[in-house]
Design a protein around this motif. Structure first.
Motif, PDB file in Angstrom:
ATOM      1  N   ASN A   3       0.829  -1.209   0.000  1.00 21.71           N
ATOM      2  CA  ASN A   3       0.000   0.000   0.000  1.00 21.71           C
ATOM      3  C   ASN A   3       0.861   1.256   0.000  1.00 21.71           C
ATOM      4  OD1 ASN A   3      -2.572   1.385   0.212  1.00 21.71           O
ATOM      5  ND2 ASN A   3      -1.905   1.944   2.268  1.00 21.71           N
ATOM      6  N   ARG A   4       1.971   1.218   0.741  1.00 21.94           N
ATOM      7  CA  ARG A   4       2.848   2.384   0.794  1.00 21.94           C
ATOM      8  C   ARG A   4       3.500   2.627  -0.575  1.00 21.94           C
ATOM      9  NH1 ARG A   4       5.865   2.083   6.731  1.00 21.94           N
ATOM     10  NH2 ARG A   4       4.008   1.510   7.905  1.00 21.94           N
ATOM     11  N   LYS A   5       3.922   1.533  -1.234  1.00 19.01           N
ATOM     12  CA  LYS A   5       4.531   1.676  -2.552  1.00 19.01           C
ATOM     13  C   LYS A   5       3.514   2.216  -3.547  1.00 19.01           C
ATOM     14  CE  LYS A   5       7.931  -2.039  -1.889  1.00 19.01           C
ATOM     15  NZ  LYS A   5       8.329  -3.395  -2.318  1.00 19.01           N
ATOM     16  N   HIS A   6       2.278   1.687  -3.451  1.00 17.60           N
ATOM     17  CA  HIS A   6       1.220   2.145  -4.346  1.00 17.60           C
ATOM     18  C   HIS A   6       0.956   3.631  -4.146  1.00 17.60           C
ATOM     19  CE1 HIS A   6      -2.798   2.912  -5.826  1.00 17.60           C
ATOM     20  NE2 HIS A   6      -3.141   3.237  -4.588  1.00 17.60           N
ATOM     21  N   HIS A   7       0.836   4.041  -2.871  1.00 15.62           N
ATOM     22  CA  HIS A   7       0.564   5.454  -2.597  1.00 15.62           C
ATOM     23  C   HIS A   7       1.707   6.327  -3.102  1.00 15.62           C
ATOM     24  CE1 HIS A   7      -0.379   9.208  -0.769  1.00 15.62           C
ATOM     25  NE2 HIS A   7       0.717   9.174  -0.047  1.00 15.62           N
ATOM     26  N   ARG A   8       2.943   5.845  -2.949  1.00 15.76           N
ATOM     27  CA  ARG A   8       4.093   6.629  -3.384  1.00 15.76           C
ATOM     28  C   ARG A   8       4.030   6.842  -4.905  1.00 15.76           C
ATOM     29  NH1 ARG A   8       7.826   3.341  -1.812  1.00 15.76           N
ATOM     30  NH2 ARG A   8       7.654   4.002   0.350  1.00 15.76           N
ATOM     31  N   LEU A  63       3.195   6.479   9.012  1.00 20.04           N
ATOM     32  CA  LEU A  63       2.135   5.506   8.724  1.00 20.04           C
ATOM     33  C   LEU A  63       2.079   4.379   9.741  1.00 20.04           C
ATOM     34  CD1 LEU A  63       2.494   5.292   4.843  1.00 20.04           C
ATOM     35  CD2 LEU A  63       0.742   6.502   6.146  1.00 20.04           C
ATOM     36  N   ASP A  64       2.750   4.549  10.874  1.00 15.93           N
ATOM     37  CA  ASP A  64       2.713   3.561  11.948  1.00 15.93           C
ATOM     38  C   ASP A  64       1.335   3.606  12.605  1.00 15.93           C
ATOM     39  OD1 ASP A  64       2.978   1.960  14.164  1.00 15.93           O
ATOM     40  OD2 ASP A  64       4.724   2.996  14.990  1.00 15.93           O
ATOM     41  N   SER A  65       0.551   2.549  12.429  1.00 21.16           N
ATOM     42  CA  SER A  65      -0.823   2.544  12.940  1.00 21.16           C
ATOM     43  C   SER A  65      -0.889   2.604  14.457  1.00 21.16           C
ATOM     44  CB  SER A  65      -1.567   1.300  12.439  1.00 21.16           C
ATOM     45  OG  SER A  65      -0.926   0.118  12.898  1.00 21.16           O
ATOM     46  N   CYS A  92      -3.254  18.833   0.675  1.00 26.60           N
ATOM     47  CA  CYS A  92      -3.799  17.657   1.358  1.00 26.60           C
ATOM     48  C   CYS A  92      -2.764  16.542   1.383  1.00 26.60           C
ATOM     49  CB  CYS A  92      -5.070  17.171   0.667  1.00 26.60           C
ATOM     50  SG  CYS A  92      -6.430  18.347   0.761  1.00 26.60           S
ATOM     51  N   MET A  93      -2.679  15.861   2.488  1.00 24.34           N
ATOM     52  CA  MET A  93      -1.729  14.766   2.658  1.00 24.34           C
ATOM     53  C   MET A  93      -2.180  13.494   1.946  1.00 24.34           C
ATOM     54  SD  MET A  93      -2.632  13.862   6.658  1.00 24.34           S
ATOM     55  CE  MET A  93      -1.859  12.245   6.758  1.00 24.34           C
ATOM     56  N   PRO A 103      -3.429   7.732   1.950  1.00 30.35           N
ATOM     57  CA  PRO A 103      -2.874   7.243   3.205  1.00 30.35           C
ATOM     58  C   PRO A 103      -3.648   7.759   4.404  1.00 30.35           C
ATOM     59  CG  PRO A 103      -1.549   9.052   2.385  1.00 30.35           C
ATOM     60  CD  PRO A 103      -2.561   8.757   1.313  1.00 30.35           C
ATOM     61  N   ARG A 104      -3.823   6.911   5.393  1.00 30.40           N
ATOM     62  CA  ARG A 104      -4.359   7.315   6.680  1.00 30.40           C
ATOM     63  C   ARG A 104      -3.213   7.187   7.684  1.00 30.40           C
ATOM     64  NH1 ARG A 104      -8.465  10.372   5.557  1.00 30.40           N
ATOM     65  NH2 ARG A 104     -10.233   9.351   4.534  1.00 30.40           N
ATOM     66  N   GLY A 105      -2.798   8.320   8.216  1.00 34.68           N
ATOM     67  CA  GLY A 105      -1.662   8.336   9.131  1.00 34.68           C
ATOM     68  C   GLY A 105      -1.521   9.704   9.753  1.00 34.68           C
TER      69      GLY A 105
END
Length: 653
Positions: A3-8, A63-65, A92-93, A103-105
């Motif tokens: 998910n992080r790679k996709h968002h990036r 992004l640490d939940s 917007c983030m 991302p939600r973070g």
């Protein structure tokens, strides 16, 4: 990790678009040592007011939940607060294309600012979403959880002496460089973000609107003005009341108040302040003109307190909202008006909830071309730049507090949820009171108003708005309709329903039956508007020969019936269709529906294939398709059809 790679990947693509447009929104007016905010009110005199917006804020995304954004032991120097990148504020983030989860973070922002050595300051954040926490020089100074779309502020003490700065502080006219650190948490959480209860739209996060630094007086014996709120005592005669609000809300006593207008007419009087507020009544506006939809004339009043020269300039319009006694219809300046337009989110594909001036201007022109006289600001307090534009073009506005998805339990939670709900209402009115275009204050979109036990919360919101501002209406968009138990607290009744889209009912019969039903409830004296109705239509399905669901022809057929009924029924005061443009859905829709298949190398993005049965067929491609223009503002068939009807109504045809 995926998910992080996709968002990036998606962020890189959209950051290119963002970098191309952020330069379009610039402020050019200076005030003392800073830059004037690009919206009203304006400030002048010997007070530094600095717009902190810009492209060079240090930025990091945690992004640490498990990260606790309210941890009292957290410091901006910790590894969790790393800001290795730069970003533009406002932005917007989580601005990602429809069909993709943003991302939600927790976003971390860091910048430097200059503060007068001997003076405290006020940091004003026009939207820090969802939960916001502020530090100066590593020290926590305040936080906010009363909704991420509303303006709020926190005060900063004067700099304290250090070995390197003591010489500067000894000279109060010098400035000291300080570090500002802001944490913005865009995760849904009942503790940090109690008012973000859901809703069918993407809740954006981050420093989404401007950040402004205001110098405060160095001495507690000196009183500076903060705001001046104007209400009409008699609009026809040009008589107004001016509520003067000081930066020091603890001040009780007498001070001189000076008022001036565009023609340099000046008056001064002694005012008695209590809790930092005083009202100057019966002020004559020179060469006064009414604010109307056809001629939205705006006046400016300049207000100062004492001899400091610190001045605030407030823009306002002279107008009177009312109800015709014989018909129960809404009136503007005593004239019965049929209000018609659209709901309007603050959303754009590339900038999210942080639009450029050019994007705002483009939407205004599209609305005007389509005969719009009325906009509902869904579903949260509005960007002041947007309200300025509505004031200037004569479009009437409904502004409401964030609140879709409110539960019965929320409305009964007076110690927590309702505390922040009422705080949000106050902050919204504080920010927007002088906007001539605003006709009504709203709250609790599609809330539990069919439950008697929720009505005290509705009453509290309505009473707060009426007490603060008796010149406007109080309402909520009710999907409970005739089963609503709280209507006695509404001075404007507003219903949401989608006949022929979510059911097989006929729009003409349905909306006429609502009028009859209100008469049976002995509520025909209260004005009634259709706050939401409409149907979906996919832009790429504009040339289908069949008139079936999701085609723009099918959308136009349903919407036309809604509009015709609203315009022809003399008991319906107005209509705001849902929605003006297609927009990004909520987290659940993005995760379940995903994006459409886009045509390669085509801009604006165009779907080559879109699955209308996936995820139950609710939000194909991750979008709500009920707009009459698509997300990129390309008109559909309904835009011209409804525009013709609205323009004819506007012309009295």
């Amino acid at each position: 990790d995926a998910n992080r790679k996709h968002h990036r990947k998606r962020s890189i693509m959209f950051s290119l678009s963002l970098s191309a447009v952020v330069l379009l929104s610039t402020a050019v007016c200076t005030v003392q040592g800073g830059v004037q905010p690009p919206f009203w009110p304006h400030f002048s005199g010997p007070r530094d007011v600095s717009l902190l917006d810009g492209p060079s804020w240090q930025y990091g995304l945690n992004l640490d939940s498990s990260f606790d954004s309210m941890d009292s032991s957290f410091t901006p120097s910790s590894s969790a607060a790393a800001t290795p990148n730069t970003t533009h504020v406002p932005s917007c983030m989580d601005a990602t294309p429809p069909g993709y989860l943003g991302p939600r973070g927790v976003a971390m922002y860091r910048t430097k600012f200059q503060q007068q050595a001997g003076s405290p300051a006020r940091l004003q954040l026009h939207a820090c979403s969802f939960y916001c926490r502020v530090y100066v020089d590593g020290k926590f100074i305040g936080d906010h959880r009363a909704g991420g779309y509303v303006t709020w502020y926190v005060d900063i003490d004067a700099p304290t002496a250090t070995s390197t700065q003591s010489a500067l502080i000894a000279h109060p006219t010098s400035t000291v460089e300080r570090e500002l650190f802001i944490l913005a948490d865009n995760r849904f959480n009942k503790t940090t973000a109690p008012l973000h209860t859901g809703g069918d739209f993407w809740h954006y996060g981050g420093l989404m609107r401007s950040v402004v630094l205001h110098q405060l007086p160095a001495s507690t014996s000196e009183q500076w003005i903060w705001r001046a709120y104007v209400t009409a005592q008699d609009a026809d005669k040009g008589l107004i009341n001016v509520e003067v609000v000081l930066t020091d809300l603890t001040f009780n006593g007498t001070a001189s108040v000076s008022l001036s207008f565009e023609d340099a007419t000046t008056s001064a009087s002694q005012a008695k302040f209590s809790g930092g507020k005083a009202v100057v009544s019966g002020v004559q506006v020179p060469n006064h003109q009414l604010w109307t939809q056809e001629n939205p004339h705006l006046h400016v009043i300049n207000v100062s307190v004492g001899s400091s020269g610190v001045t605030v300039s407030e823009r306002f319009g002279l107008r009177t909202w009312g109800v015709d006694a014989s018909t129960g219809r809404l009136t503007l300046n005593g004239k019965i008006i049929k209000f018609h337009g659209w709901n309007h989110h603050t959303q754009w594909p590339d900038t999210g909830a942080s639009p450029t001036d050019k994007q705002l201007d483009n939407d205004i022109q599209l609305l005007l071309h389509a005969g719009t006289t009325y906009v509902r600001g869904a579903h949260y307090p509005q960007d002041p730049r947007w309200l300025d534009r509505l004031d200037e073009v004569g479009i009437t506005m409904w502004e409401e507090a964030l609140g879709p998805g409110v539960s019965v339990e929320n409305t009964q939670d007076w110690d927590f949820f309702m505390k922040y709900q009422l705080q949000q209402m106050n902050e919204m009115i504080d920010t927007s009171m002088n906007h001539a275009s605003i006709m009504t204050w709203g709250f609790f979109n599609e809330g539990p108003s069919n439950k008697n036990e929720s009505c005290p919360a509705y009453a509290a919101c309505a009473n707060l708005a009426k007490t603060r501002d008796p010149t406007r209406f109080q309402t909520w968009a009710s999907d409970k309709k005739l089963n609503d138990k709280c209507l006695e607290h509404a001075s404007l009744i507003s219903f949401n329903s989608y006949p022929s889209w979510y059911d097989k009912s006929d729009p003409v019969e349905f909306w006429n039956s609502m009028v009859v039903g209100l008469e049976a409830l002995h509520l025909s004296h209260v004005p009634f508007v259709i706050s939401e109705t409409g149907a979906g239509g996919i832009y790429e399905w504009s040339h289908n020969t069949s008139v079936v669901k999701w085609t723009t022809a099918y959308q136009t057929k349903i919407i036309s019936a809604d509009v015709d009924t609203a315009l022809s029924n003399d008991k319906i005061s107005g209509i705001t269709l849902w929605h003006f443009f297609d927009f990004k859905g909520n987290d659940q829709a993005e995760a379940a529906c995903g994006p459409c298949v886009y045509e390669p190398k085509v801009y604006p993005p165009t779907c080559a294939f879109i699955n209308v049965t996936k995820c139950g067929g609710s939000r194909p491609g991750g979008e709500n398709h009920k707009g009459v223009v698509d997300f990129w503002r390309r008109p559909k068939q309904a835009y011209d059809v409804v525009g013709a009807k609205y323009n004819a109504s506007k012309a009295g045809l």
